[in-house]
Design a protein around this motif. Structure first.
Motif, PDB file in Angstrom:
ATOM      1  N   VAL A 103      11.136  52.192   9.421  1.00 48.29           N
ATOM      2  CA  VAL A 103      12.554  52.449   9.161  1.00 48.29           C
ATOM      3  C   VAL A 103      13.094  51.253   8.382  1.00 48.29           C
ATOM      4  CG1 VAL A 103      12.868  53.906  11.175  1.00 48.29           C
ATOM      5  CG2 VAL A 103      13.228  51.447  11.380  1.00 48.29           C
ATOM      6  N   PHE A 104      14.101  51.501   7.564  1.00 47.76           N
ATOM      7  CA  PHE A 104      14.665  50.413   6.782  1.00 47.76           C
ATOM      8  C   PHE A 104      16.190  50.523   6.752  1.00 47.76           C
ATOM      9  CE2 PHE A 104      14.100  53.841   3.675  1.00 47.76           C
ATOM     10  CZ  PHE A 104      15.323  53.831   3.017  1.00 47.76           C
ATOM     11  N   VAL A 105      16.810  49.407   6.491  1.00 50.22           N
ATOM     12  CA  VAL A 105      18.247  49.368   6.245  1.00 50.22           C
ATOM     13  C   VAL A 105      18.487  48.478   5.036  1.00 50.22           C
ATOM     14  CG1 VAL A 105      18.565  47.451   7.873  1.00 50.22           C
ATOM     15  CG2 VAL A 105      20.531  48.863   7.209  1.00 50.22           C
ATOM     16  N   LYS A 106      19.355  48.931   4.154  1.00 56.37           N
ATOM     17  CA  LYS A 106      19.764  48.146   2.989  1.00 56.37           C
ATOM     18  C   LYS A 106      21.260  47.880   3.076  1.00 56.37           C
ATOM     19  CE  LYS A 106      16.173  50.076  -0.048  1.00 56.37           C
ATOM     20  NZ  LYS A 106      15.902  50.784  -1.326  1.00 56.37           N
ATOM     21  N   ASN A 107      21.648  46.672   2.701  1.00 55.28           N
ATOM     22  CA  ASN A 107      23.056  46.279   2.782  1.00 55.28           C
ATOM     23  C   ASN A 107      23.604  46.536   4.185  1.00 55.28           C
ATOM     24  OD1 ASN A 107      25.580  45.347   2.061  1.00 55.28           O
ATOM     25  ND2 ASN A 107      26.094  47.091   0.744  1.00 55.28           N
ATOM     26  N   ALA A 108      22.962  45.937   5.172  1.00 54.42           N
ATOM     27  CA  ALA A 108      23.275  46.212   6.577  1.00 54.42           C
ATOM     28  C   ALA A 108      24.716  45.891   6.942  1.00 54.42           C
ATOM     29  CB  ALA A 108      22.319  45.421   7.476  1.00 54.42           C
ATOM     30  N   THR A 109      25.318  44.906   6.306  1.00 51.28           N
ATOM     31  CA  THR A 109      26.697  44.539   6.625  1.00 51.28           C
ATOM     32  C   THR A 109      27.714  45.324   5.801  1.00 51.28           C
ATOM     33  OG1 THR A 109      26.672  42.729   5.005  1.00 51.28           O
ATOM     34  CG2 THR A 109      25.976  42.208   7.262  1.00 51.28           C
ATOM     35  N   ASN A 110      27.234  46.283   4.999  1.00 51.54           N
ATOM     36  CA  ASN A 110      28.099  47.140   4.191  1.00 51.54           C
ATOM     37  C   ASN A 110      28.965  46.323   3.225  1.00 51.54           C
ATOM     38  OD1 ASN A 110      28.661  49.874   3.599  1.00 51.54           O
ATOM     39  ND2 ASN A 110      30.606  49.772   4.705  1.00 51.54           N
ATOM     40  N   LYS A 111      28.338  45.336   2.592  1.00 53.53           N
ATOM     41  CA  LYS A 111      29.057  44.467   1.670  1.00 53.53           C
ATOM     42  C   LYS A 111      29.432  45.222   0.406  1.00 53.53           C
ATOM     43  CE  LYS A 111      30.673  40.597   0.052  1.00 53.53           C
ATOM     44  NZ  LYS A 111      31.880  39.967   0.644  1.00 53.53           N
ATOM     45  N   ARG A 112      30.670  45.084  -0.024  1.00 50.40           N
ATOM     46  CA  ARG A 112      31.159  45.722  -1.247  1.00 50.40           C
ATOM     47  C   ARG A 112      31.218  44.673  -2.353  1.00 50.40           C
ATOM     48  NH1 ARG A 112      36.405  47.441  -3.494  1.00 50.40           N
ATOM     49  NH2 ARG A 112      36.231  49.541  -4.373  1.00 50.40           N
ATOM     50  N   TYR A 113      30.408  44.846  -3.397  1.00 46.11           N
ATOM     51  CA  TYR A 113      30.406  43.890  -4.497  1.00 46.11           C
ATOM     52  C   TYR A 113      30.152  44.607  -5.811  1.00 46.11           C
ATOM     53  CZ  TYR A 113      25.307  44.098  -3.791  1.00 46.11           C
ATOM     54  OH  TYR A 113      24.007  44.535  -3.643  1.00 46.11           O
ATOM     55  N   MET A 114      30.712  44.049  -6.892  1.00 44.22           N
ATOM     56  CA  MET A 114      30.575  44.649  -8.223  1.00 44.22           C
ATOM     57  C   MET A 114      29.191  44.407  -8.792  1.00 44.22           C
ATOM     58  SD  MET A 114      34.036  44.010 -10.462  1.00 44.22           S
ATOM     59  CE  MET A 114      33.960  42.231 -10.323  1.00 44.22           C
ATOM     60  N   THR A 115      28.655  45.419  -9.440  1.00 48.46           N
ATOM     61  CA  THR A 115      27.424  45.269 -10.197  1.00 48.46           C
ATOM     62  C   THR A 115      27.648  45.455 -11.699  1.00 48.46           C
ATOM     63  OG1 THR A 115      26.886  47.616  -9.884  1.00 48.46           O
ATOM     64  CG2 THR A 115      26.021  46.052  -8.254  1.00 48.46           C
ATOM     65  N   TYR A 116      28.835  45.991 -12.075  1.00 45.46           N
ATOM     66  CA  TYR A 116      29.113  46.242 -13.496  1.00 45.46           C
ATOM     67  C   TYR A 116      30.619  46.328 -13.680  1.00 45.46           C
ATOM     68  CZ  TYR A 116      29.319  48.654 -18.017  1.00 45.46           C
ATOM     69  OH  TYR A 116      29.589  49.000 -19.320  1.00 45.46           O
ATOM     70  N   PHE A 117      31.101  45.748 -14.787  1.00 44.09           N
ATOM     71  CA  PHE A 117      32.516  45.814 -15.138  1.00 44.09           C
ATOM     72  C   PHE A 117      32.615  45.921 -16.650  1.00 44.09           C
ATOM     73  CE2 PHE A 117      36.489  44.080 -16.596  1.00 44.09           C
ATOM     74  CZ  PHE A 117      37.437  44.494 -15.663  1.00 44.09           C
ATOM     75  N   ALA A 118      33.536  46.731 -17.133  1.00 37.57           N
ATOM     76  CA  ALA A 118      33.765  46.825 -18.575  1.00 37.57           C
ATOM     77  C   ALA A 118      35.216  47.174 -18.831  1.00 37.57           C
ATOM     78  CB  ALA A 118      32.855  47.872 -19.217  1.00 37.57           C
ATOM     79  N   ASN A 119      35.816  46.487 -19.800  1.00 36.84           N
ATOM     80  CA  ASN A 119      37.134  46.865 -20.307  1.00 36.84           C
ATOM     81  C   ASN A 119      36.934  47.988 -21.320  1.00 36.84           C
ATOM     82  OD1 ASN A 119      37.492  43.461 -20.263  1.00 36.84           O
ATOM     83  ND2 ASN A 119      38.946  44.688 -19.119  1.00 36.84           N
ATOM     84  N   VAL A 120      37.436  49.162 -21.050  1.00 41.69           N
ATOM     85  CA  VAL A 120      37.327  50.270 -22.004  1.00 41.69           C
ATOM     86  C   VAL A 120      38.630  50.276 -22.787  1.00 41.69           C
ATOM     87  CG1 VAL A 120      36.768  52.697 -22.292  1.00 41.69           C
ATOM     88  CG2 VAL A 120      35.899  51.444 -20.323  1.00 41.69           C
ATOM     89  N   GLY A 121      38.652  49.446 -23.858  1.00 41.85           N
ATOM     90  CA  GLY A 121      39.889  49.090 -24.522  1.00 41.85           C
ATOM     91  C   GLY A 121      40.762  50.236 -24.973  1.00 41.85           C
ATOM     92  N   ALA A 122      40.180  51.239 -25.651  1.00 36.70           N
ATOM     93  CA  ALA A 122      40.986  52.307 -26.224  1.00 36.70           C
ATOM     94  C   ALA A 122      41.629  53.174 -25.155  1.00 36.70           C
ATOM     95  CB  ALA A 122      40.123  53.170 -27.142  1.00 36.70           C
ATOM     96  N   THR A 123      41.073  53.190 -23.952  1.00 37.43           N
ATOM     97  CA  THR A 123      41.613  54.038 -22.886  1.00 37.43           C
ATOM     98  C   THR A 123      42.508  53.264 -21.931  1.00 37.43           C
ATOM     99  OG1 THR A 123      39.716  53.613 -21.445  1.00 37.43           O
ATOM    100  CG2 THR A 123      39.545  55.467 -22.953  1.00 37.43           C
ATOM    101  N   ALA A 124      42.617  51.934 -22.108  1.00 38.84           N
ATOM    102  CA  ALA A 124      43.457  51.081 -21.263  1.00 38.84           C
ATOM    103  C   ALA A 124      43.068  51.153 -19.791  1.00 38.84           C
ATOM    104  CB  ALA A 124      44.931  51.436 -21.446  1.00 38.84           C
ATOM    105  N   ILE A 125      41.787  51.341 -19.531  1.00 36.33           N
ATOM    106  CA  ILE A 125      41.316  51.354 -18.151  1.00 36.33           C
ATOM    107  C   ILE A 125      40.098  50.440 -18.044  1.00 36.33           C
ATOM    108  CG2 ILE A 125      42.104  53.726 -17.735  1.00 36.33           C
ATOM    109  CD1 ILE A 125      39.186  54.621 -18.005  1.00 36.33           C
ATOM    110  N   ASN A 126      39.736  50.095 -16.804  1.00 38.58           N
ATOM    111  CA  ASN A 126      38.524  49.340 -16.528  1.00 38.58           C
ATOM    112  C   ASN A 126      37.494  50.247 -15.886  1.00 38.58           C
ATOM    113  OD1 ASN A 126      39.703  46.915 -17.411  1.00 38.58           O
ATOM    114  ND2 ASN A 126      40.568  46.511 -15.395  1.00 38.58           N
ATOM    115  N   GLN A 127      36.244  50.045 -16.238  1.00 41.99           N
ATOM    116  CA  GLN A 127      35.137  50.780 -15.620  1.00 41.99           C
ATOM    117  C   GLN A 127      34.397  49.818 -14.708  1.00 41.99           C
ATOM    118  OE1 GLN A 127      31.659  51.908 -18.054  1.00 41.99           O
ATOM    119  NE2 GLN A 127      31.952  53.994 -17.321  1.00 41.99           N
TER     120      GLN A 127
END
Length: 308
Positions: free
Chosen positions: A267-291
């Motif tokens: 049996v296995f567990v990954k991210n046992a403490t349920n940590k929330r962290y970013m793996t990717y960020f991008a400014n999508v300039g023309a849409t004025a939103i962040n991905q």
């Protein structure tokens, strides 16, 4: 390889690579006003470049290697097949990428093979590094060349065997990275910023305890990974929204495997403490939103393997 003695040798190598690429890009409609509503354009490009390496190995004792090397690498140019945001992208390749890496290190087995250790220090310089960015007013992700970048680093990896039934695997990295020249447009200058997705440090500790049983063994293998502060995109967000602070992730396995490696169940567990962290960020300039992408939450599972 040239052997000066049983302990000292010189090695060298070279390669010449020739690349030829062709493309035809067509489009109807657009996301931004700087691109024609309809286009059909072809192009081709060729590059012939060398890669090479040279270094020395010194073996002062059995099971120990001290080395130093210089390596020059090459990645061919390529066409931008992402979102077209200006006419200059259409059927126009980005330049080849070059990297020069200087490295020195030590590999050794010590204490009657109870410690296996590998360490290295390196200095890497990129020229015309190929990167994906969101251009001003555009949509991710366009390919560009960063003029120059450098990375200092130290790496350590090893295994400590405390007994026949208990090991500790470990690894760690310290990085210092910087764009020396990166001006993808008249309104963007990221020179002096750290490289994206290059955490300041990483540390992994993975002990494993084994208990013999029948023709195999039960095992318990927790793992803790420490990751330092980093930027999660190639470019720099003006408000620092792309910065992921230091975080810790805990994983683990508990199971049984036979001595011949024919089967295992755990049996296995990954991210046992349920940590929330970013793996990717991008400014999508023309849409004025962040991905933004986040890592998977806590995950449990069962793995069965077999060889026949």
């Amino acid at each position: 390889t040239y052997h000066f003695s049983d302990q000292f040798e010189l090695f060298a190598g070279a390669r010449v690579t020739s690349d030829h690429k062709k493309i035809r890009q067509t489009g109807k409609g657009n996301f931004v006003a700087t691109v024609p509503a309809t286009y059909d354009q072809s192009g081709s490009a060729s590059w012939t470049k060398p890669s090479y390496r040279v270094g020395v190995n010194f073996k002062p004792a059995s099971g120990t290697l001290i080395y130093a090397s210089y390596n020059h690498g090459y990645r061919s140019g390529e066409y931008d097949v992402g979102f077209i945001t200006n006419t200059a992208q259409i059927a126009t390749p980005v330049a080849p990428e070059y990297v020069d890496n200087y490295e020195a290190g030590l590999k050794t087995n010590a204490f009657d093979n109870h410690l296996r250790l590998s360490t290295a220090a390196f200095y890497t310089v990129y020229k015309d590094q190929q990167l994906s960015i969101t251009p001003p007013g555009g949509i991710c992700c366009s390919r560009v060349n960063a003029g120059k970048a450098r990375v200092f680093g130290i790496e350590v990896e090893g295994l400590a065997r405390f007994s026949d039934n208990f090991d500790l695997n470990f690894s760690g990295t310290i990085l210092d990275s910087k764009y020396l020249e990166f001006r993808p447009s008249a309104t963007q200058d990221f020179s002096g910023a750290s490289l994206g997705r290059a955490p300041k440090y990483q540390l992994r500790l993975a002990p494993e305890y084994r208990y013999p049983a029948a023709s195999g063994e039960f095992f318990l293998a927790p793992e803790v990974q420490f990751t330092g502060k980093q930027r999660t995109q190639t470019t720099v967000d003006a408000f620092g929204q792309d910065i992921q602070g230091a975080y810790t992730v805990v994983n683990g396995q508990l199971g049984y495997r036979d001595a011949d490696g024919r089967f295992s169940a755990f049996v296995f567990v990954k991210n046992a403490t349920n940590k929330r962290y970013m793996t990717y960020f991008a400014n999508v300039g023309a849409t004025a939103i962040n991905q933004i992408f986040y890592a998977a939450p806590r995950t449990f599972g069962v793995t069965l393997t077999g060889k026949f």
